[in-house]
Design an enzyme around this catalytic site. Structure first.
Site: not given
Length: 543
Positions: A362, A444-445
């Site tokens: 991302t 970061g998820g």
């Protein structure tokens, strides 16, 4: 010794993002007279070329805009193909429709998951429409002018930055095991003779330059109803994909009202579902009712971790596409509910059952201009290079956001036709008594909500400036009682031993990408105060 970065101070406007050339593209737009939205779009479009493992033309976008008076939220996320069904996924992955699949969240463990690569997890890309929609409402410069740097870097090439090259190499190594016609174009576009480009090596993507030029000239219409849409429809039909020209033509972004929670006298704003921003708000609501004065570092960190766990448990149980399933957002953010959840915290590490999402690829950026407009924007193809399906002749990969669906037929986020899945990408914004403080984000998820909590704790609890708060060592919780900490955190006397005494299974992880990458801009007395991620090639620039 390592010297920490110093914050950016800028009197007029600023841009912060994870790639210096992209930040420079946004700053150039500000200096040409563009506003914060123009700068954000120039930065976002450039990032698709400069950081393709993390985001691309075929991804999604979420944004929060302060227009000088109020906040606006944009969910530019695509839906699944109209032809996609749960039964189809089960058949393709060798499962039976009657097979029990555990719900995500609540009291059950996570069951079988959606596939991560190939056509099945591909959803309609929302980023191009998001660029157009943001510009249509707030932009000041001509739309096509915002693509100049991105097209130039794609056409003539750019030296790949160090952090991007590291992630690129991991993704190319993983691609080696993918077999099928849908993966054939990836190597031609995104490798150099079968390998990833090295740090500083010049890389070109002329196909992406042509695609971006078409999007710029047509206001993104060509992507959804023109030649690009026709090419995508035909490629899917040839190689087993479900996405169609009709799916693309039906796509719309959604303007939404951001939702908030109180924290230390401030209002923290996130976008409502289908994003996971509510997990951060849930955790902050829990923590805001606890006074940290006098607490030692072990107690502070323990409370943060346990609040984050509860926030994730609720988010993974309830978040879905609100257009297709009821999401109890207001009830989850009710102070009485936060008090009930806070009462569950004890001196011992808990073990709530929550999700197990993979760490994503991302990019996040934030911008501010001399007039006081501010933008918090995040875009992604999810896992590195998304689905690894690349549209021939067009130079971009399609996202694999459908991986966020669940296979449990009773879950509100169950896979199905024309739905938006659970989203990990979340832009943040901070106000105080209704007045803007500034945009922030940590990509970061699964790290993102807990990154928001840690960044805000650093600034509002510890009084750190944005750069110092971003540089502060982080922790990362994934599942169960395992807690990863950065080496600098582990080096603090007694911290790891104290956490272990409370039941946390602490491990030290040196890989910086585990802990996310963030940016922040704050309104200061003399202009803007900015910070950018020191764990990757981040840059905060201004004038």
């Amino acid at each position: 010794m390592a010297y920490p970065r110093k914050p950016l101070f800028a009197p007029n406007g600023a841009v912060a993002t994870s790639q210096p050339l992209a930040a420079a593209a946004g700053l150039a737009v500000l200096r040409r007279g563009g506003n914060a939205v123009d700068a954000a779009l120039a930065t976002a479009v450039a990032l698709t070329v400069l950081q393709p493992p993390s985001n691309d033309i075929g991804g999604d976008l979420f944004a929060i805009v302060w227009d000088g008076e109020r906040l606006h939220g944009l969910t530019a996320a695509g839906r699944s193909p109209a032809a996609l069904t749960r039964e189809m996924v089960l058949a393709a992955t060798g499962r039976r429709a009657a097979e029990p699949v555990a719900a995500l969240g609540g009291a059950q463990a996570r069951g079988p998951a959606m596939p991560a690569r190939g056509w099945l997890p591909v959803t309609v890309p929302g980023a191009p429409a998001g660029w157009h929609d943001l510009h249509d409402r707030f932009g000041s410069l001509p739309f096509a002018d915002l693509f100049t740097d991105a097209i130039g870097y794609a056409e003539h090439g750019h030296p790949v930055s160090t952090g991007t090259a590291i992630g690129w190499a991991r993704a190319v190594a993983g691609h080696a095991g993918l077999v099928g016609a849908e993966f054939a174009e990836f190597e031609r576009v995104f490798t150099v003779g079968g390998r990833a480009p090295r740090p500083g090596e010049r890389w070109r993507n002329p196909d992406a330059a042509r695609t971006l030029r078409r999007i710029a000239e047509t206001g993104a219409d060509d992507f959804y109803r023109g030649r690009i849409a026709e090419a995508l429809d035909a490629h899917a039909a040839r190689t087993g994909g479900l996405i169609s020209g009709d799916d693309l033509a039906r796509h719309t972004s959604t303007w939404v009202d951001p939702v908030s929670a109180r924290y230390r006298g401030h209002e923290v704003w996130e976008l409502p579902p289908p994003g996971q921003g509510i997990a951060a708000l849930l955790a902050l609501n829990i923590l805001d009712g606890w006074d940290p004065a006098g607490a030692d570092p072990v107690e502070r960190l323990h409370r943060q971790v346990e609040a984050v766990k509860l926030g994730f448990a609720d988010a993974h149980a309830h978040v879905a596409d609100p257009e297709r399933a009821p999401v109890p957002t207001a009830a989850l953010l009710d102070p009485a509910y936060a008090a009930a959840r806070r009462a569950l915290l004890t001196e011992r590490a808990g073990d709530p059952v929550a999700g197990d999402p993979e760490r994503g690829g991302t990019v996040y950026l934030c911008t501010a201009d001399a007039g006081g407009m501010m933008v918090s924007l995040i875009q992604s193809t999810y896992l590195a290079f998304g689905s690894h399906v690349v549209l021939p002749g067009h130079g971009f990969a399609l996202q694999n956001r459908g991986t966020g669906f669940r296979l449990d037929p009773d879950h509100p986020n169950v896979v199905g036709p024309a739905k938006r899945p659970f989203h990990t990408i979340i832009p943040g914004f901070l106000t105080r008594d209704g007045a803007p403080v500034g945009p922030f984000g940590v990509m970061g998820g699964h790290m993102q909500p807990q990154g928001h909590v840690q960044l805000l704790a650093g600034m509002l609890d510890a009084g750190l400036d944005p750069q110092a708060a971003l540089d502060a060592p982080r922790w990362y919780w994934h599942a169960g009682r395992t807690l990863l900490v950065e080496p600098e955190l582990a080096a603090r006397p007694g911290l790891v031993a104290g956490l272990r005494a409370r039941g946390h299974e602490v491990a030290v992880a040196a890989e910086p990408s585990v802990f996310g990458y963030g940016q922040a801009l704050w309104r200061g007395a003399a202009g803007w105060v900015g910070g950018s991620e020191s764990r990757i090639d981040g840059a905060a620039v201004g004038y």
